[in-house]
Design a protein around this motif. Structure first.
Motif, short mmCIF file in Angstrom:
data_model
loop_
_atom_site.label_atom_id
_atom_site.label_comp_id
_atom_site.label_asym_id
_atom_site.label_seq_id
_atom_site.Cartn_x
_atom_site.Cartn_y
_atom_site.Cartn_z
N ALA A 104 22.02 30.35 30.77
CA ALA A 104 22.77 29.82 29.63
C ALA A 104 23.75 28.72 30.01
O ALA A 104 23.98 27.79 29.24
CB ALA A 104 23.51 30.96 28.93
N LEU A 127 18.74 29.77 27.89
CA LEU A 127 19.14 30.99 27.20
C LEU A 127 20.59 30.94 26.70
O LEU A 127 21.32 31.92 26.76
CB LEU A 127 18.93 32.20 28.12
N SER A 128 20.98 29.79 26.19
CA SER A 128 22.36 29.61 25.73
C SER A 128 22.61 30.24 24.36
O SER A 128 23.76 30.45 23.97
CB SER A 128 22.71 28.11 25.67
N ASP A 129 21.54 30.52 23.63
CA ASP A 129 21.72 31.12 22.30
C ASP A 129 21.52 32.63 22.31
O ASP A 129 21.51 33.26 21.26
CB ASP A 129 20.77 30.47 21.29
N MET A 160 21.69 35.26 30.32
CA MET A 160 22.17 34.95 28.98
C MET A 160 23.63 34.52 28.97
O MET A 160 24.34 34.62 29.97
CB MET A 160 21.96 36.17 28.06
N LYS A 161 24.07 34.08 27.80
CA LYS A 161 25.46 33.65 27.60
C LYS A 161 26.37 34.87 27.64
O LYS A 161 26.05 35.92 27.07
CB LYS A 161 25.58 32.94 26.25
#
Length: 270
Positions: A104, A127-129, A160-161
């Motif tokens: 992310a 995978l920023s969302d 992930m974020k």
């Protein structure tokens, strides 16, 4: 994707990837048919190096998913992927889909290679969302209630974020995975999580986590061989298998002087 170092490679068996079988990867945004099986690829024309690991899956439509992980895609990466994909296609005569997962907090990079008569592109998923904190919370609640969870999401969670840094997120993910009810699935998920986290966290932490998994396997092997009759019996059997003193000490709690005595008794046939 960096390859797991050789002392840890024995932990990664084909069966660990079997948890992907018949599963969809739609949750990270991969719009392809479900996975049929993990592919162990041994293509002699492809050079392998210590900083690569093949993650290839046969999909239900017969095509191949080539999964990679990069923090930032470069032209050099695309050349390498294209070279590999052409060899996959030549060897298996099946369409190849290359998907690149990017953590992310990383950037996109180059996704298309155009060299005139040949054009090559990959699907990059940053995978920023995906909210890792929310997923941790949801998974924790589900496990506490005895509800079923999607183990594959845990594998990708460290990418992930999150408000946590990557090291903290990986540790929390591993601790959560220890709560999975099925022991065989639990260990497979942890192994695969470490594989995907290989590029994003400190090597020292990864080595510690791999060592913990290695110890679990050593102890499990000892138990399966009927070595639970006592610490000294367990230690003797482990030593007779050629297992290092340090691992025997960690598995049994005996000190080095005990180990030395046991080694002497083994060498004398006592």
């Amino acid at each position: 994707m960096r390859k797991i170092n050789h002392q840890n490679y024995d932990l990664v068996f084909k069966e660990a990837f079997s948890i992907f079988n018949k599963k969809s990867l739609a949750f990270p945004g991969i719009d392809l048919p479900s996975i049929d099986s993990f592919m162990v690829t041994e293509i002699p024309e492809v050079e392998t190096t210590d900083d690569m690991m093949d993650l290839n899956f046969r999909l239900e439509d017969g095509s191949i998913l080539h999964l990679e992980e990069e923090t930032e895609l470069s032209r050099r990466d695309l050349i390498r992927f294209a070279h590999y994909d052409l060899r996959l296609f030549q060897y298996y005569d099946s369409p190849v889909h290359t998907v690149v997962l990017t953590p992310a907090d990383s950037s996109g990079g180059t996704k298309v290679l155009d060299i005139g008569s040949l054009q090559y592109n990959v699907l990059q998923i940053v995978l920023s969302d995906r909210d890792g904190d929310a997923l941790l919370y949801q998974m924790q609640n589900a496990l506490e209630k005895g509800e079923q969870v999607n183990e594959l999401e845990l594998i990708f969670l460290p990418l992930m974020k999150s408000r946590l840094n990557k090291t903290e997120l990986l540790r929390k993910t591993i601790e959560l995975e220890k709560q999975l009810p099925k022991k065989d699935i639990r260990n497979k998920v942890r192994e695969l999580t470490l594989i995907l986290a290989d590029k994003i966290v400190d090597k020292k932490l990864l080595d510690e986590l791999w060592e913990e998994l290695r110890m679990l396997k050593v102890v499990k092997y000892a138990e399966e061989k009927g070595m639970e009759k006592g610490k000294e019996n367990v230690a003797k059997n482990m030593l007779s298998l050629g297992i290092e003193d340090e691992l025997v000490i960690k598995a049994t709690g005996l000190d080095q002087s005990n180990i030395d005595k046991l080694k002497k008794s083994l060498s004398s046939g006592a």
